[in-house]
Every structure is written in C-alpha cells, then in structure tokens.
Design an enzyme around this catalytic site. Structure first.
Site, PDB file in Angstrom:
ATOM      1  N   TYR A  50      -4.799  -0.464   0.172  1.00 17.98           N
ATOM      2  CA  TYR A  50      -5.250  -0.598   1.195  1.00 17.98           C
ATOM      3  C   TYR A  50      -6.441  -0.820   2.132  1.00 17.98           C
ATOM      4  O   TYR A  50      -7.698  -0.261   1.252  1.00 17.98           O
ATOM      5  CB  TYR A  50      -5.234   1.100   2.253  1.00 17.98           C
ATOM      6  CG  TYR A  50      -3.753   1.380   2.519  1.00 17.98           C
ATOM      7  CD1 TYR A  50      -2.564   1.030   1.278  1.00 17.98           C
ATOM      8  CD2 TYR A  50      -3.820   2.966   2.366  1.00 17.98           C
ATOM      9  CE1 TYR A  50      -1.672   1.506   1.705  1.00 17.98           C
ATOM     10  CE2 TYR A  50      -3.003   3.848   2.437  1.00 17.98           C
ATOM     11  CZ  TYR A  50      -1.487   3.265   1.935  1.00 17.98           C
ATOM     12  OH  TYR A  50      -0.908   3.633   2.387  1.00 17.98           O
ATOM     13  N   HIS A  90       1.871   7.768  -6.292  1.00 17.36           N
ATOM     14  CA  HIS A  90       2.179   6.209  -5.042  1.00 17.36           C
ATOM     15  C   HIS A  90       3.589   5.780  -5.118  1.00 17.36           C
ATOM     16  O   HIS A  90       4.034   5.902  -4.012  1.00 17.36           O
ATOM     17  CB  HIS A  90       1.701   5.159  -4.890  1.00 17.36           C
ATOM     18  CG  HIS A  90       1.068   4.613  -3.618  1.00 17.36           C
ATOM     19  ND1 HIS A  90      -0.413   3.870  -3.142  1.00 17.36           N
ATOM     20  CD2 HIS A  90       1.619   4.372  -2.456  1.00 17.36           C
ATOM     21  CE1 HIS A  90       0.307   3.483  -2.208  1.00 17.36           C
ATOM     22  NE2 HIS A  90       1.170   3.938  -1.652  1.00 17.36           N
TER      23      HIS A  90
END
Length: 308
Positions: A58, A125
């Site tokens: 991000y 993830h």
C-alpha cells in the site's frame, strides 16, 4: 462467537490502510497528503475505530509509515495489522513470495516503517504455490515468541494452507474478499473460521466503490488510483454489477436505505464476520461508514435483493 478481533474492537469496522497511500503508488486509491492522512487516522480513532489494516504494497510503504506516525504516541490504543509476501524490485515491479528470507526481511521493514516494537496481527498476504506455507510460518512463530508480533493470521487462504500453517502456530484471523457481489468466502472461508474460532476480516467490502454507488460506468480515476491502471480492475466484469446496481439502488431508496448501508449490512449479517475492512479518504466518507452501522438493512430485504 468471541474471537481475537471481537475481543479488541468495540465496533465491527476496521480502517483499510490502502486508502491513505495512493501517491506512493502500488496498491492505493488516489492522492492524499501525509498530514491529511494522519489527521484522518486520528479522527477515525476518535470515532471509535481501533483496528488499522495495512501492508507494504500500500503505497510501497507509505501506508505503514503514516499509520506509524499517527499512532506513535498512542500505540497501545490501537490494533495494527500488516502483512508479508507482496514485495517488489527496485524498479517497483511487484512480486509475490513467501520465501522465509523474504518474510523475515519484510517483517523487519514493517516494524521500521510502523516505528513500533511490535505488530498486533501479522498475516501472510497471499498463498505462494512455490513455498510450503509452513516455512514462512516458522519465521512468524519465532517472531511471535520474541514479541515482535502478537498474533498470526492468513489472507486469501484456503483450508489446506490453514491446516498446514496451524501445525506451526495458531492462526487467529483470516482475511479474505467478501461483499454483496463476491461471495466465494461464504462457502470456502467462513466455515473454517467457525470450525476453528478464528476472526474474519472482509476486504473488498465495498467492491472498490461499486457497492456505494460512487463508482459508476463513467467514473474517471486519478493516475495515483490503482483503478486507473490495474489489470485486475480492467479485466473485472463491472458491467454486470452496474446493471444490478441500476435495479437495486431504486429499491433501496424506496425503503429509505443507501447502497452503502446494504454493503455493510450484508457482510455483518453473516455471523462469522468479525469486522469489515473499509477505506476512507476523508472525514465525510468515514462518517458515512459509521452511520451505515446505525441503519442496517433488514435481512429479509437483503435476501430479496440477493435474488436479483
């Protein structure tokens, strides 16, 4: 069912950190300055949001850095989630690896970027077909014993990986996509959470804005918004969803509800869902999310709309 996140969070909405890092590139949703991001994070905490989800991808670290700066002096008041596995080369080309060395280096960097001695919940993830999930889990189990992470979770997982990972350490949370249109997790993941008393965090709760009505057929995106270039967004069958929204929205309006209220209500109507991850880029959007909690759509209406 009381789980890790239900014990910690007073309200079932968590802050999605991809929303505060767009100009950093990677996975983000448009420009927002560091000062604006920190101000928004503080406001979210004041409104009662306690869980803040982020990942290195991000904003190529910007989201973590901003969350770290925002809560440096309030660290014990918030619950921070980050992840390993989605990494990148010097040219910012994205890669995905659960190699133990990558897991360890990403964890160390996240601790630096968050400017914290520990991460409350650290997750793998994505699955990596090249690496047995137990190998990165060994790294995380060691880090947990050292106090660098408090709890361990898996994102976008499957039952096989969950069982294997659980051989090494306790998996307390699963994060996966779930929304009114994307329901695969209802049959594949929520039963795992029920069986093993794990928390569930839904990402994609608002289907990247389609379910709020903010993303329409003619919506244009800033260059720093991943929806302006990401292959997964361009390849998505958005038109079928827009057609459904054309039908659903007037029905909701007639019942004095909004699409946002439907999006939040649908996920929280599933008892295994502990918290819904939602991104916000300003105070008004955040207020809208919290207001939607107070005006839930009746399950009977949700079922009627689901038939569409």
């Amino acid at each position: 069912m009381e789980t890790l996140l239900s014990k910690f969070s007073k309200i079932p909405i968590s802050f999605g950190g991809a929303s505060i890092s767009g100009e950093g590139a990677g996975y983000g949703f448009g420009d927002i300055s560091e000062s604006e991001a920190i101000k928004l994070l503080h406001y979210a905490q004041e409104r009662g949001i306690q869980i803040y989800d982020t990942a290195p991808i991000y904003g190529f670290g910007e989201s973590e850095k901003r969350i770290g700066k925002a809560f440096k002096k309030r660290r014990d008041e918030v619950f921070i989630v980050s992840k390993s596995g989605v990494t990148w080369a010097k040219n910012k080309r994205v890669d995905m690896s659960n190699d133990p060395k990558v897991t360890e280096s990403m964890l160390i960097q996240s601790l630096r970027d968050l400017d914290s001695d520990y991460i409350d919940l650290y997750m793998v993830h994505w699955p990596d077909a090249r690496v047995d999930i137990r190998r990165p889990m060994e790294v995380l189990a060691k880090a947990q014993a050292q106090g660098k992470i408090k709890h361990i979770g898996l994102c976008n997982t499957n039952k096989e990986d969950f069982i294997l990972a659980s051989e090494v350490a306790k998996i307390e949370t699963i994060q996966s996509q779930l929304n009114f249109f994307e329901r695969e997790s209802v049959d594949s993941i929520l039963p795992i959470c029920k069986e093993f008393s794990a928390s569930f965090m839904s990402w994609g709760t608002l289907d990247k804005g389609i379910l709020t009505g903010r993303v329409t057929r003619d919506r244009k995106f800033d260059r720093d918004d991943c929806r302006s270039w990401a292959p997964w967004w361009k390849q998505m069958d958005k038109e079928s969803k827009f057609k459904k929204m054309d039908i659903i929205t007037p029905i909701l309006r007639e019942k004095e509800h909004t699409p946002l209220e439907l999006a939040i209500s649908y996920n929280l109507s599933l008892k295994e869902v502990t918290t819904v991850l939602c991104g916000a880029r300003n105070a008004n959007q955040l207020d809208g999310l919290l207001d939607a909690l107070e005006k839930r759509v009746d399950p009977v209406l949700i079922e009627e709309l689901s038939k569409i």
